[in-house]
Design a protein around this motif. Structure first.
Motif, PDB file in Angstrom:
ATOM      1  N   LYS A  97       1.788   6.553  -7.161  1.00  0.00           N
ATOM      2  CA  LYS A  97       0.754   7.465  -7.631  1.00  0.00           C
ATOM      3  C   LYS A  97       1.252   8.899  -7.731  1.00  0.00           C
ATOM      4  N   THR A  98       2.396   9.194  -7.085  1.00  0.00           N
ATOM      5  CA  THR A  98       2.957  10.543  -7.179  1.00  0.00           C
ATOM      6  C   THR A  98       3.551  10.816  -8.562  1.00  0.00           C
ATOM      7  N   GLY A  99       3.785   9.760  -9.335  1.00  0.00           N
ATOM      8  CA  GLY A  99       4.386   9.913 -10.653  1.00  0.00           C
ATOM      9  C   GLY A  99       5.897   9.788 -10.641  1.00  0.00           C
ATOM     10  N   ALA A 100       6.482   9.694  -9.442  1.00  0.00           N
ATOM     11  CA  ALA A 100       7.933   9.562  -9.332  1.00  0.00           C
ATOM     12  C   ALA A 100       8.354   8.111  -9.591  1.00  0.00           C
ATOM     13  N   ARG A 101       9.601   7.935  -9.978  1.00  0.00           N
ATOM     14  CA  ARG A 101      10.156   6.588 -10.106  1.00  0.00           C
ATOM     15  C   ARG A 101      10.282   5.986  -8.713  1.00  0.00           C
ATOM     16  N   HIS A 104       0.159   0.554  -8.389  1.00  0.00           N
ATOM     17  CA  HIS A 104       0.162   1.418  -9.575  1.00  0.00           C
ATOM     18  C   HIS A 104       1.531   1.387 -10.258  1.00  0.00           C
ATOM     19  N   ARG A 105       1.530   1.142 -11.559  1.00  0.00           N
ATOM     20  CA  ARG A 105       2.753   1.074 -12.374  1.00  0.00           C
ATOM     21  C   ARG A 105       3.752   0.067 -11.778  1.00  0.00           C
ATOM     22  N   ALA A 106       3.234  -1.070 -11.345  1.00  0.00           N
ATOM     23  CA  ALA A 106       4.098  -2.071 -10.701  1.00  0.00           C
ATOM     24  C   ALA A 106       5.195  -2.554 -11.636  1.00  0.00           C
ATOM     25  N   ASP A 107       4.889  -2.623 -12.937  1.00  0.00           N
ATOM     26  CA  ASP A 107       5.894  -3.129 -13.882  1.00  0.00           C
ATOM     27  C   ASP A 107       7.066  -2.173 -14.034  1.00  0.00           C
ATOM     28  N   GLU A 108       6.919  -0.918 -13.576  1.00  0.00           N
ATOM     29  CA  GLU A 108       8.015   0.048 -13.648  1.00  0.00           C
ATOM     30  C   GLU A 108       8.780   0.149 -12.335  1.00  0.00           C
ATOM     31  N   LEU A 109       8.279  -0.489 -11.307  1.00  0.00           N
ATOM     32  CA  LEU A 109       8.918  -0.414  -9.993  1.00  0.00           C
ATOM     33  C   LEU A 109      10.200  -1.245  -9.995  1.00  0.00           C
ATOM     34  N   ALA A 110      11.265  -0.682  -9.450  1.00  0.00           N
ATOM     35  CA  ALA A 110      12.558  -1.383  -9.383  1.00  0.00           C
ATOM     36  C   ALA A 110      12.703  -2.020  -8.003  1.00  0.00           C
ATOM     37  N   LEU A 111      12.708  -3.348  -7.968  1.00  0.00           N
ATOM     38  CA  LEU A 111      12.917  -4.083  -6.720  1.00  0.00           C
ATOM     39  C   LEU A 111      14.287  -4.733  -6.781  1.00  0.00           C
ATOM     40  N   ILE A 112      15.190  -4.277  -5.920  1.00  0.00           N
ATOM     41  CA  ILE A 112      16.576  -4.747  -5.933  1.00  0.00           C
ATOM     42  C   ILE A 112      16.841  -5.567  -4.674  1.00  0.00           C
ATOM     43  N   ALA A 113      17.327  -6.784  -4.872  1.00  0.00           N
ATOM     44  CA  ALA A 113      17.605  -7.687  -3.747  1.00  0.00           C
ATOM     45  C   ALA A 113      19.058  -7.549  -3.309  1.00  0.00           C
ATOM     46  N   GLY A 123       6.945  -7.283 -13.217  1.00  0.00           N
ATOM     47  CA  GLY A 123       6.046  -7.237 -14.368  1.00  0.00           C
ATOM     48  C   GLY A 123       5.560  -8.609 -14.780  1.00  0.00           C
ATOM     49  N   SER A 124       6.463  -9.620 -14.786  1.00  0.00           N
ATOM     50  CA  SER A 124       6.054 -10.963 -15.198  1.00  0.00           C
ATOM     51  C   SER A 124       5.084 -11.568 -14.199  1.00  0.00           C
ATOM     52  N   LEU A 125       5.298 -11.315 -12.885  1.00  0.00           N
ATOM     53  CA  LEU A 125       4.374 -11.824 -11.880  1.00  0.00           C
ATOM     54  C   LEU A 125       3.007 -11.183 -12.034  1.00  0.00           C
ATOM     55  N   GLU A 126       3.013  -9.858 -12.302  1.00  0.00           N
ATOM     56  CA  GLU A 126       1.745  -9.152 -12.453  1.00  0.00           C
ATOM     57  C   GLU A 126       0.978  -9.670 -13.667  1.00  0.00           C
ATOM     58  N   ARG A 127       1.690  -9.916 -14.773  1.00  0.00           N
ATOM     59  CA  ARG A 127       1.018 -10.435 -15.964  1.00  0.00           C
ATOM     60  C   ARG A 127       0.467 -11.832 -15.716  1.00  0.00           C
ATOM     61  N   ASN A 128       1.215 -12.662 -15.000  1.00  0.00           N
ATOM     62  CA  ASN A 128       0.733 -14.004 -14.690  1.00  0.00           C
ATOM     63  C   ASN A 128      -0.505 -13.956 -13.806  1.00  0.00           C
ATOM     64  N   ASP A 129      -0.512 -13.020 -12.830  1.00  0.00           N
ATOM     65  CA  ASP A 129      -1.668 -12.900 -11.957  1.00  0.00           C
ATOM     66  C   ASP A 129      -2.890 -12.426 -12.727  1.00  0.00           C
ATOM     67  N   ASP A 158       0.829  -1.205   0.000  1.00  0.00           N
ATOM     68  CA  ASP A 158       0.000   0.000   0.000  1.00  0.00           C
ATOM     69  C   ASP A 158       0.865   1.257   0.000  1.00  0.00           C
ATOM     70  N   ARG A 159       1.959   1.224   0.733  1.00  0.00           N
ATOM     71  CA  ARG A 159       2.870   2.377   0.766  1.00  0.00           C
ATOM     72  C   ARG A 159       3.493   2.595  -0.611  1.00  0.00           C
ATOM     73  N   LEU A 160       3.877   1.509  -1.272  1.00  0.00           N
ATOM     74  CA  LEU A 160       4.463   1.624  -2.608  1.00  0.00           C
ATOM     75  C   LEU A 160       3.430   2.090  -3.628  1.00  0.00           C
ATOM     76  N   HIS A 161       2.183   1.646  -3.470  1.00  0.00           N
ATOM     77  CA  HIS A 161       1.108   2.091  -4.355  1.00  0.00           C
ATOM     78  C   HIS A 161       0.935   3.607  -4.246  1.00  0.00           C
ATOM     79  N   LYS A 162       0.934   4.101  -3.022  1.00  0.00           N
ATOM     80  CA  LYS A 162       0.791   5.539  -2.794  1.00  0.00           C
ATOM     81  C   LYS A 162       1.970   6.300  -3.383  1.00  0.00           C
TER      82      LYS A 162
END
Length: 264
Positions: free
Chosen positions: A97-101, A123-132, A179-185, A90-94
């Motif tokens: 929504k600001t339009g920032a990367r 929102h725009r989950a496929d553009e979110l950068a998740l780095i492990a 993005g691939s997880l979101e498309r599969n879901d 939810d925090r990432l969704h918010k």
């Protein structure tokens, strides 16, 4: 007694060949009393990997509405929202929504976090950068922390080569695809909504029909339906077997009965 933040200084020679960034950084970082050494190291690593004009530390844990780092342009507009740790979907969704990367540097339950982001529909989950990040690597760096820290950090092909006091610590970062997880879901939700995956759906949506006009037309062959004796008779009349497949004894009996009837 109120605890105060601990000020730490980081003098870093940064050579990031993946991004073409070669800089000397002089960072002063306030470590919040409740902030672990691992979290602090992750913040500094993220600051190096995100180094660009306008990228800076926020008030961090002292202000819950702010990320660990952000990037603002000369007008003060938010350009990037950079989290460290395991923020909620939810925090990432918010933030998105600001339009920032939006970028997240995480080391704990990263696949689970990626799944939550995809399932929540951020929102725009496929553009979110998740780095492990590797938690044990962060701990090894944290063991060297001092008030003044001198680092030489090289980044190449996702590998990190950090030299501290003549000692080389090697680690890596990995970008996790959302993005691939979101498309599969999405595909799974569409399949469940349309009944795909249920073998009965093929017959509900238009099963094979047999018979011709006036004889058994509209009878649906549904192998999953339990047939009563009446239905069995209808099934047989709707789809009679060819004469060649009838047992010879049956054919002989029928001919004998017909002859007897005609003679009578």
């Amino acid at each position: 007694m109120t605890l105060t933040a601990t000020m730490r200084r980081f003098e870093i020679e940064l050579a990031d060949s993946d991004r073409g960034v070669y800089e000397t950084l002089d960072l002063r970082v306030a470590q919040h009393p409740s902030e672990t050494d691992r979290y602090l190291v992750a913040r500094v690593i993220a600051r190096c990997l995100e180094h660009d004009e306008g990228v800076d530390f926020t008030r961090g844990l002292a202000e819950s509405d702010e990320p660990a780092l952000w990037q603002r342009d000369l007008r003060g507009d938010l350009r990037a929202w950079i989290e460290v740790g395991s923020p909620s979907a939810d925090r990432l969704h918010k933030a998105s929504k600001t339009g920032a990367r939006v970028a997240v540097y995480a080391w704990k339950n990263v696949p689970q976090l990626a799944r939550e982001i995809a399932e929540r529909g951020v929102h725009r989950a496929d553009e979110l950068a998740l780095i492990a990040l590797d938690g044990s690597y962060l701990d090894a760096i944290a063991a060297t922390l001092d008030r003044v820290n001198r680092w030489s950090l090289s980044v190449s092909g996702g590998a990190l080569y950090l030299t501290i006091g003549g000692k080389l610590l090697e680690g890596s970062v990995e970008r996790v695809s959302i993005g691939s997880l979101e498309r599969n879901d999405r595909a799974g939700r569409r399949a469940r909504a349309s009944g795909a995956g249920d073998p009965r759906a093929a017959f509900r949506d238009g099963g094979t029909r047999s018979g011709s006009a006036g004889r058994g037309e509209g009878v649906i062959h549904d192998p999953f339906r339990k047939l009563s004796p009446r239905n069995v008779g209808r099934r047989c009349r709707a789809a009679p077997r060819p004469a060649s497949s009838r047992p010879p004894a049956c054919a002989g009996t029928c001919r004998t009965s017909a002859a007897s009837a005609s003679s009578g």
